[in-house]
Design an enzyme around this catalytic site. Sequence first.
Site, PDB file in Angstrom:
ATOM      1  N   SER A   1       0.819  -1.215   0.000  1.00 57.15           N
ATOM      2  CA  SER A   1       0.000   0.000   0.000  1.00 57.15           C
ATOM      3  C   SER A   1       0.855   1.268   0.000  1.00 57.15           C
ATOM      4  O   SER A   1       0.370   2.346  -0.310  1.00 57.15           O
ATOM      5  CB  SER A   1      -0.965   0.006   1.186  1.00 57.15           C
ATOM      6  OG  SER A   1      -0.269   0.200   2.381  1.00 57.15           O
TER       7      SER A   1
ATOM      8  N   LYS B   1       0.379   4.341   6.954  1.00 64.06           N
ATOM      9  CA  LYS B   1      -0.242   5.335   6.069  1.00 64.06           C
ATOM     10  C   LYS B   1       0.588   6.610   6.056  1.00 64.06           C
ATOM     11  O   LYS B   1       1.474   6.793   6.881  1.00 64.06           O
ATOM     12  CB  LYS B   1      -1.651   5.695   6.585  1.00 64.06           C
ATOM     13  CG  LYS B   1      -2.644   4.565   6.547  1.00 64.06           C
ATOM     14  CD  LYS B   1      -3.176   4.345   5.153  1.00 64.06           C
ATOM     15  CE  LYS B   1      -4.004   3.065   5.117  1.00 64.06           C
ATOM     16  NZ  LYS B   1      -4.247   2.603   3.758  1.00 64.06           N
TER      17      LYS B   1
END
Lengths: 143, 415
Positions: A63, A100
């Site tokens: 990701s 993230k």
Amino acid sequence: MPLTHIHNPAALLQSLKLPLFSSKVSAGFPSAADDFIERSLDLNEFLIKHPASTFFAWAQGESLRDIGIHDGDLLIVDRAAARSQGAVVVAAIDGELTCKILDVRHKKLLSANPDYPPIEVAGREDLLIEGVVVYSIRKHHRA
Amino acid sequence: MIALVDCNACYVSCEQVFRPDLRGKPVIVLSNNDGCIIARSKEARALDIPDLAPYFKLKPLLQKHKVKVFSANFRLYGDISNQVMENLRLFSPSVEQYSIDEMFLSLDHMPGDMNEYALKIKNTLWRHVRMPVGVGIAPSKTLSKLANHAAKKIKNNNVAVLDTAEKWQWLQKRLPVNKVWGIGSKLTRRLEGIGIRSAYELAQADPKWVRRFTSVNVEKTIEELNGQRCIELEEMPEPKKEIFVTRSFAHKIEKLEDLLRHVSRYAVAAAEKLRAQDSYCQTLYVFAHTSRFHENYYANSLVVQLPYPTSDSRTLISFARLAIKQIYRKGCKFNKCGVGLLDLRERRFYQSDLFRPEQSCKSEALMTALDRINYRYGRDTVTIGAEGLTGRWTMKQHRLSPSYTSSWRDLPVVR
């Protein structure tokens, strides 16, 4: 961090000298060179600014591919580091640890891979920033 | 002022550090061998799960409420505790680590609002380690303990400052005397015998009069309850005066050779602790017993006077083995044994005597090398033959959490 590393335990065991007396006597002059010996480079010291708030984790998945964090990378995560705009963070989302990019301005958590949509932070009670990824370590030699 | 900071349900909170999914859930931690419950989260306590209850008896209740159960992972707790203590040192130049989850901090000459400072400590520990703590601040150690107790009762705050006699007296009137630091069950009974039931009654009693029935320590406690500082911080903890390593076995032991192997391991573990505090031991204590709840209960122990003060694992093993051979009795099903090192003295105060045998220099060097190797390459890299080759602590740990802080394989995974 331990400062006394034994690089070759076998050599150390062999180099034990048998003393004449069985009690220790300290005598003689210390080598003048002792004053000039500098410690060898310590990667811990370089990578970890706050040992008391730092932990290691493994990255899983792709990701954050586009900022160079890949599956199997080692992450050094500092809970005390500043959570600034654009910081790579480990967040607990719905009880799961997730990596993230922090977008403070738009109150979002971003990925670095078009397959993963951004997450709105506002109003989410189940979301908590655990720490900041200060380094990621990647093994290039696949032997 | 003195602050006492302690971790809330320390072992449970350690298990939650890398498991955000378990925060705010009922979680418990079991003792060695998964015997009984030694830590409960707030949510588990709310389910009326009793402290120190045997695990097997409570299994149905725990399953019904989906309580998450962990075997004790002391390596993890030790690492997290070290981080907690390191963070606390940032808040005071003078501290005393009181236990794995408690620290006294001297806040003398500290400017600013104490309540704010306490909140800052609490918030920092949560942010830096994910450890929920309670903070009690007061003029003496005994009062800071009381303040900490009160802090626990204050919802969503966990911070209490007792800076005036009015405040600590208000609290003392509401606490039974056994909640006072240093007043155990024996002293409680004695104090109740002379009509002292609450912390307040103790604080108001005449110290000299109470001392006649108790000890000089209680006299100090009374002064401390009134805001007079009598017990100073111990920044350098005294080395332990005795070291014990004891275990209950996962399976009962009947053979002498098994007992010998266990006792050897405990002797080695005790010797490691002895060397870690740089001491020698002069007396060895070895015991073994069968289960109290079965027929033919048998218990015995031996005290061995060692030929010279020593910290050598090999010497301690050989005497521990001699002792356990004496204790062993055929046909007995042993369920526990242990080794105690008594009569310890610090190595730096040891005076050698030409005419008496002493631990050889070779021993010292070998033990140092052994400890360094095992520190650097992990426990049990190098062991002594008598310990046997199977894992050191063969105990029940069916619900052990991963070694998040001490094994590369077990690091938390981030998606």
